[in-house]
Motif scaffolding. Structure first.
Motif, PDB file in Angstrom:
ATOM      1  N   ALA A 148       0.836  -1.199   0.000  1.00 20.69           N
ATOM      2  CA  ALA A 148       0.000   0.000   0.000  1.00 20.69           C
ATOM      3  C   ALA A 148       0.870   1.248   0.000  1.00 20.69           C
ATOM      4  N   GLY A 173       3.912   1.458  -1.066  1.00 20.32           N
ATOM      5  CA  GLY A 173       4.519   1.522  -2.400  1.00 20.32           C
ATOM      6  C   GLY A 173       3.565   2.142  -3.410  1.00 20.32           C
ATOM      7  N   LEU A 174       2.296   1.754  -3.296  1.00 20.25           N
ATOM      8  CA  LEU A 174       1.291   2.285  -4.225  1.00 20.25           C
ATOM      9  C   LEU A 174       1.158   3.780  -4.062  1.00 20.25           C
ATOM     10  N   MET A 197       4.063   5.473  -5.513  1.00 19.52           N
ATOM     11  CA  MET A 197       3.953   5.370  -6.971  1.00 19.52           C
ATOM     12  C   MET A 197       2.977   6.421  -7.506  1.00 19.52           C
ATOM     13  N   ALA A 198       1.792   6.482  -6.872  1.00 22.12           N
ATOM     14  CA  ALA A 198       0.779   7.436  -7.335  1.00 22.12           C
ATOM     15  C   ALA A 198       1.315   8.852  -7.216  1.00 22.12           C
ATOM     16  N   TYR A 254       3.795   9.568  -9.995  1.00 17.59           N
ATOM     17  CA  TYR A 254       3.140   9.764 -11.286  1.00 17.59           C
ATOM     18  C   TYR A 254       2.486  11.139 -11.359  1.00 17.59           C
ATOM     19  N   LEU A 255       1.892  11.542 -10.215  1.00 16.12           N
ATOM     20  CA  LEU A 255       1.262  12.859 -10.216  1.00 16.12           C
ATOM     21  C   LEU A 255       2.306  13.941 -10.442  1.00 16.12           C
ATOM     22  N   ILE A 259       5.183  13.532 -12.039  1.00 15.41           N
ATOM     23  CA  ILE A 259       5.612  13.459 -13.441  1.00 15.41           C
ATOM     24  C   ILE A 259       4.566  14.115 -14.341  1.00 15.41           C
ATOM     25  N   ALA A 260       3.291  13.802 -14.061  1.00 16.38           N
ATOM     26  CA  ALA A 260       2.223  14.319 -14.913  1.00 16.38           C
ATOM     27  C   ALA A 260       2.140  15.836 -14.807  1.00 16.38           C
ATOM     28  N   GLY A 261       2.515  16.358 -13.658  1.00 19.57           N
ATOM     29  CA  GLY A 261       2.371  17.801 -13.460  1.00 19.57           C
ATOM     30  C   GLY A 261       3.538  18.597 -14.026  1.00 19.57           C
ATOM     31  N   ARG A 262       4.521  17.905 -14.613  1.00 18.25           N
ATOM     32  CA  ARG A 262       5.704  18.608 -15.102  1.00 18.25           C
ATOM     33  C   ARG A 262       5.359  19.705 -16.107  1.00 18.25           C
ATOM     34  N   ALA A 285      -0.680  18.476 -19.731  1.00 17.86           N
ATOM     35  CA  ALA A 285      -0.288  17.575 -18.660  1.00 17.86           C
ATOM     36  C   ALA A 285      -1.319  16.460 -18.547  1.00 17.86           C
ATOM     37  N   LEU A 286      -0.851  15.317 -18.004  1.00 23.91           N
ATOM     38  CA  LEU A 286      -1.770  14.202 -17.798  1.00 23.91           C
ATOM     39  C   LEU A 286      -2.803  14.590 -16.763  1.00 23.91           C
ATOM     40  N   ALA A 291      -3.064   9.675 -14.309  1.00 22.18           N
ATOM     41  CA  ALA A 291      -1.876   9.414 -13.507  1.00 22.18           C
ATOM     42  C   ALA A 291      -2.160   8.333 -12.472  1.00 22.18           C
ATOM     43  N   MET A 292      -3.362   8.411 -11.831  1.00 21.23           N
ATOM     44  CA  MET A 292      -3.725   7.398 -10.837  1.00 21.23           C
ATOM     45  C   MET A 292      -3.832   6.038 -11.509  1.00 21.23           C
ATOM     46  N   ALA A 303      -0.495   4.657 -12.080  1.00 19.25           N
ATOM     47  CA  ALA A 303       0.124   4.221 -10.832  1.00 19.25           C
ATOM     48  C   ALA A 303      -0.434   2.870 -10.409  1.00 19.25           C
ATOM     49  N   THR A 352       1.720  -0.581 -10.294  1.00 17.65           N
ATOM     50  CA  THR A 352       1.865  -1.322  -9.053  1.00 17.65           C
ATOM     51  C   THR A 352       1.419  -2.768  -9.229  1.00 17.65           C
ATOM     52  N   PRO A 361       9.575  -2.387  -4.819  1.00 19.28           N
ATOM     53  CA  PRO A 361       9.269  -2.924  -3.491  1.00 19.28           C
ATOM     54  C   PRO A 361       7.951  -3.704  -3.422  1.00 19.28           C
ATOM     55  N   PHE A 362       7.616  -4.445  -4.416  1.00 17.04           N
ATOM     56  CA  PHE A 362       6.351  -5.205  -4.372  1.00 17.04           C
ATOM     57  C   PHE A 362       6.637  -6.703  -4.432  1.00 17.04           C
ATOM     58  N   ASP A 410       6.273   9.236 -19.754  1.00 18.66           N
ATOM     59  CA  ASP A 410       5.887   9.339 -18.349  1.00 18.66           C
ATOM     60  C   ASP A 410       6.299   8.130 -17.540  1.00 18.66           C
TER      61      ASP A 410
END
Lengths: 648, 485
Positions: A632, A634-635, A638-639, A642-643, A645-648, B199-200, B205-206, B209, B213, B223-224, B269
């Protein structure tokens, strides 16, 4: 015909694989498969050679290539397994397969009492494969692999009687000294790749002119370094005499007729590279001719029959390099071929002698053997005359050609030293014959009574090698500079010779060439006459007593040259001092540095990582809840990322 | 469903029929092990032949696609399942575990993997994934009376379901934003977004992700990866061998179809995420493998490290080099044979119940069973990445592609090389034990069945052959990679 070429190396490697796997169980039958494999490879080679030399399709004038598969395809870097067969390859094939086959047959008798019978034949077959791969390969990397493989076989076979300390040490010496040259060769290959982006020999030669002359010189020098190691030239010549610890068939095959020629072959094959770097060719000449006279001078006083031959091999290889250096490529290959036959013959003959006198190798305890072992005597005498350069035997033509070309290409000093070496060669060869076969037996009485001629399986190869030693020069080298061989090889070396501005002169029997010919015959005769005066003679119609007291007086009058020759110019001692003592000190310091500083650091890193590993292992608690929580988290990370990266 | 559909999906149909056939054979002639195994192996050969010769096309309204990639992956799945079946009997028999059920479950898992390889629809991917991993849970618990096996299986099941849910969630996000579950439509929609330069959206993005995962869990990327050591350790050794290869290659098929297929427009991305995952995965896998004294557990962690190397190929692709994909596929094939081979040797040593997979078991193996020792050495050298074995070229290709891709991939390449060097330590330690330590156990070595030997020779032959003659395989992976892009 081209499709048969892959079979030539494939048969010996199959023989090796089978013998290595099941040879032990076959006992005395273990030789059947390897010998048959080599005979078959010989037959195919001869058919291929005939097709190549008569310019049949698909070989034509320039030879042909058969591509087998792509070995390393990695982007721009690719290495193909392909065999290239042209006249130069054909010349080498003749030597390698013919002598290889005869040595295999000879070994059936020579090794018959050895417990490692199957192992010996397995190694021999592996060697044949490697050597054939070396001459057939069309790519520097494959040549290098084969180069290392023949080195490995040489190591295995020198140390064949590995329980004997001297054999094990000699094997190591050969291997280590060769490494020095091989490093050079490897660097040369890397340099070629980095400069030209290809390792295909043909392409490299085609494009070598594009490069800066300094780079070309460096490439040529590095290739030559490899050749110096493998062909045992000064200063890396020290391994070859010790290599005589191996069984005699090995000395004949690997350390006289084939492997040591690999360096000559390589330099001839890349002749065009050297032609672009004339200053390196001078180095080649100098190293070659110096080795020739150095080794000949050592051969004067050696008493071990095989060592005399070993130094003689060094000296003759020196000749070949001198020939390559002066641009006499065809003469070099010509000498390679004739030398392969008569030196193979001489070595096998010495094996037969050693066999006859019950593993005695010291010529001081021989003598008068001509009566007891006539076939060995007759064939070895032919070999000795051939190497001395008496017409019309094989050695005369090739040696005379080297000398004549040196003279005509402006290397007068090479010619002069070469001429001297020719006289020295004739002298020490007849010293060998005199000490071994003539006069009275100097060994123990009970051995004399049991001296016997070798079995037919050993004498027949001797006879078969004596025939080419007699005639091959006449057959392929006559008329001089215009024989069959010249017709075959001239097109291959044409480009290199053109670069060197060497033109083909008309051969003048009643001019310069005739004069040079007379000179080289004369010096050979002088050498022989001196030897006969000092060590006796028992030719039909020509008898003379050995005069040991004269020999002693002579050596007493020339104390320094005598001791220098006897002690091989102290090279072993010099290297011992340089590399074992002084080098050892440096190595000891480096070891200390390595142990304390480098190992300390490495171990520190190691302890750190294993500690880290242990720490990480603790994460593995075995509880599912923790794992799920980890996932969890890690998730979420990760999220989050990504947010971002997406906001770049 | 038409005849056309069925004939396009013939390999898959044949695999399902095969599983049912083996089940029925075992039902009618229970206990006839040789018969079941023969049926399974012959059937697998047929499936492989069908896959190799399948004509490209689509079926089921475009949800199912048959191309060069499908064929390549299918043949690889068949090979790894066949090898697993060959390695299993000795081990299972001596522990009274049924071999017929084992084969059936394996073949069902294979159908799932094949479905993933052929899916051109997000939902079908999920279906294939579940079809593949559910039999995996059963296999992990195959020694039902063994507490360790059951415990590992339950953990695997719980966490697996958890991650499947996460993955499905990600799919839902993507579907919601793209409006379709078809790979082609999703890709088209996403490339519009990417081309727009905006932008995405947070939703996308979610989705990315969650999907990353979920997939990272299935390929056991750090780490999974938590589930792997427990699941691998507890399972019967042949199952561990399968689990370390089968679901991983299957999950990579998913990665190819999903990330390279549907999410390709967004590769700018996800590139950096893959690079970080790859670096973490190989480094951590190697670090922990260094400290293991149990060969099975060591191989489990090292398989995590290999996941990292394979991800390097994906990262290189995202960096703009198609060679990365080729390297990924090549690595998959090389890894399959060398890793299965290594596990097979461990399983062979554990022929007698009660023999552990501790390093000491390997002491003196080179003298006790020289052939087995040499084969193990070969697999370990290949896993280390020593030429001329397959493992070397596999590593070389992915690393070369990463170097060519440049940028952050260059750093990844450096990390990969350093890791490969570190891995030599724990692989070669086993070799040292085999050849330089005195054996600790006495008594005659166990006899190994012909099937095990045949499998071992096949795996070692392939490990050598792929390394020495990479040409044909490179040709195939090249076509497969091009079919995808």
């Amino acid at each position: 015909m081209l499709e048969l070429v892959p079979l030539i190396p494939a048969l010996p490697i199959a023989g090796f694989a089978i013998t290595a796997l099941i040879g032990r169980r076959l006992g005395k039958r273990a030789s059947v498969i390897p010998v048959l494999a080599v005979i078959a490879a010989w037959a195919i080679s001869m058919a291929v050679v005939y097709a190549v030399l008569t310019h049949q399709e698909p070989f034509g004038e320039a030879g042909a290539t058969i591509a087998l598969w792509q070995w390393i395809p990695a982007g721009a870097f690719h290495v193909d397994i392909a065999f290239h067969v042209d006249a130069l390859t054909a010349a080498l094939l003749i030597v390698v397969t013919t002598i290889g086959m005869l040595v295999h047959i000879y070994s059936i008798g020579y090794m018959s009492h050895d417990p490692g019978y199957w192992r010996f034949f397995a190694y021999l077959n592996l060697f044949m494969f490697s050597m054939l791969l070396l001459v057939l390969a069309d790519n520097f990397l494959v040549v290098f692999v084969a180069w290392e493989l023949v080195g490995l076989c040489s190591y295995l076979l020198i140390g064949f009687w590995y329980r004997r300390r001297s054999a094990a040490l000699a094997a190591k010496k050969a291997f280590i000294v060769n490494r020095v040259g091989d490093v050079g060769f490897a660097l040369g290959i890397m340099l070629i790749w980095s400069q030209l982006g290809t390792l295909n020999i043909g392409e490299v030669i085609e494009r070598i002119g594009e490069l800066d002359s300094v780079v070309v010189s460096l490439i040529a020098l590095l290739i030559f370094a490899g050749a110096v190691g493998k062909s045992a030239q000064f200063p890396l010549h020290v391994w070859l005499p010790d290599a005589m610890e191996g069984p005699t068939p090995v000395s004949a095959l690997i350390h006289a007729a084939t492997m040591v020629n690999a360096g000559v072959y390589l330099v001839a094959r890349t002749g065009a590279i050297f032609a672009h770097a004339p200053e390196v060719m001078v180095v080649v000449v100098a190293v070659g001719i110096f080795t020739a006279i150095l080794a000949a001078s050592i051969a004067f006083t050696q008493t071990d029959i095989k060592r005399v031959l070993a130094y003689s091999t060094l000296s003759q290889l020196g000749y070949m390099f001198a020939a390559l250096g002066v641009g006499a490529y065809t003469a070099a290959i010509f000498h390679l071929m004739t030398h392969g036959f008569f030196k193979g013959l001489l070595f096998l003959g010495s094996g037969s002698v050693i066999h006859a006198v019950h593993e005695e190798q010291d010529m001081r305890r021989m003598g008068g053997l001509a009566k007891k072992i006539p076939i060995t005597y007759a064939t070895m005498a032919i070999g000795a005359i051939a190497i001395s350069g008496i017409p019309p035997l094989a050695g005369f033509f090739s040696k005379d050609e080297i000398l004549a070309e040196s003279f005509k290409n402006g290397f007068l000093w090479v010619w002069a030293i070469g001429l001297l070496v020719a006289g020295m060669t004739a002298f020490y060869m007849f010293r060998l014959i005199g000490l071994t076969f003539w006069g009275g037996f100097r060994g123990p009485r009970e051995i004399w009574d049991r001296v016997h001629e070798s079995p037919a399986v050993m004498t027949i190869p001797l006879i078969l090698l004596a025939i080419p030693s007699l005639f091959i020069g006449l057959a392929i080298g006559f008329p001089p500079e215009n024989g069959l061989l010249h017709g075959w090889l001239e097109p291959i070396f044409h480009e290199a010779r053109e670069l060197l501005h060497l033109e083909h002169h008309e051969y003048q029997v009643f001019g310069i060439d005739g004069a040079l010919l007379v000179a080289s015959v004369a010096i050979a005769v002088i050498g022989i006459v001196i030897a006969l005066r000092l060590f006796g003679v028992e030719f039909p119609g020509l008898r003379g007593q050995a005069r040991p007291e004269a020999v002693q007086r002579l050596s007493a009058r020339l104390p320094f040259p005598y001791r220098a020759s006897l002690n091989k110019w102290w090279f072993d001692e010099l290297y011992d001092l340089l590399f074992i003592r002084i080098g050892g000190r440096i190595a000891a310091f480096l070891w200390w540095f390595d142990r304390v500083v480098v190992d300390g650091t490495v171990n520190g890193v190691g302890v750190l990582t294993t500690d880290a590993g242990r720490g990480l292992r603790r994460v593995q608690t075995g509880r599912v809840q923790n794992y799920a929580l980890g996932i969890a988290i890690g998730l979420i990370v990760m999220a989050g990322s990504y947010l971002v990266i997406a906001g770049r | 469903m038409t005849w056309q559909d069925l004939s396009t999906a013939a390999p898959l149909v044949a695999a399902i029929l095969l599983a049912i056939t083996v089940l029925i054979v075992d039902l009618i002639w229970p206990g006839r092990k040789a018969l079941s195994i023969t049926t399974a192996l012959v059937g697998l050969a047929i499936v492989a032949a069908l896959s190799a010769t399948a004509t490209p096309g689509t079926a089921f309204g475009g949800a199912y696609t048959q191309d060069a990639l499908t064929s390549f992956l299918n043949v690889l799945f068949v090979a790894l399942v066949a090898l697993t079946i060959m390695f299993a009997p000795d081990y299972l028999e001596s522990r009274d575990l049924p071999i017929a059920e084992f084969s059936v479950v394996l073949i069902f898992a294979m159908t799932g993997a094949m479905l993933i390889a052929a899916s051109a629809d997000l939902l079908l991917m999920f279906l294939g994934l579940e079809l593949m991993v559910l039999p995996g849970y059963m296999l992990a618990a195959f020694a039902k009376r063994d507490a360790l096996s059951t415990e590992g299986a339950i953990k695997y099941f719980l966490l697996g379901s958890f991650s499947s849910a996460i993955f499905l969630f990600g799919l839902a996000f993507t579907w919601g934003l793209a409006g379709s579950t078809r790979v082609a439509d999703v890709a088209a929609h996403l490339s519009e977004i990417a081309a727009g330069g905006a932008a995405l959206s947070p939703g996308l993005a979610m989705g990315l992700a969650f999907m990353t995962t979920g997939v990272a869990f299935k390929i056991a990327a750090v780490p999974f990866h938590y589930w792997t050591p427990d699941a691998y350790q507890g399972s019967p050794t042949p199952v561990t061998g399968y689990l370390s290869v089968g679901p991983k290659i299957g999950a990579f098929a998913l990665v190819l179809r999903l990330f390279v297929g549907a999410l390709d427009p967004l590769k700018a991305d996800w590139e950096i995420v893959v690079i970080v995952l790859a670096a973490l995965t190989m480094t951590l896998g190697n670090l922990v493998a260094l400290t293991q004294s149990n060969v099975k557990r060591m191989l489990a962690y090292s398989s995590i490290a290999h996941t990292g190397y394979i991800l390097v190929g994906l990262a290189a692709y995202a960096g703009g080099r198609i060679e990365g994909l080729e390297g990924l596929l090549y690595y998959g094939a090389a890894y399959t044979f060398m890793n299965l081979g290594a596990f097979a040797v461990v399983a062979a040593l554990q022929r007698r119940p009660g023999v552990t997979s501790h390093l000491d078991t390997f002491a003196g193996l080179g003298r006790r069973e020289p052939v087995l020792g040499i084969l193990m050495t070969l697999f370990l050298l290949s896993l280390t990445g020593i030429p001329p074995f397959a493992g070397f070229f596999a590593k070389a290709y992915v690393i070369l592609a990463a170097v060519q891709a440049g940028g952050a991939n260059t750093i990844l390449a450096v990390i990969a090389v350093l890791n490969a060097a570190a891995a030599a330590f724990y692989y070669l330690r086993v070799v040292v034990y085999m050849f330089m330590r005195e054996p600790t156990t006495e008594g005659a070595p166990p006899r190994h069945g012909n099937l095990v030997w045949a499998g071992l020779w096949a795996a070692s032959f392939l490990t050598i052959a792929i390394g020495l003659f990479p040409g044909p395989l490179l040709e195939v992976v090249n076509q497969a990679a091009r079919a995808l892009t």
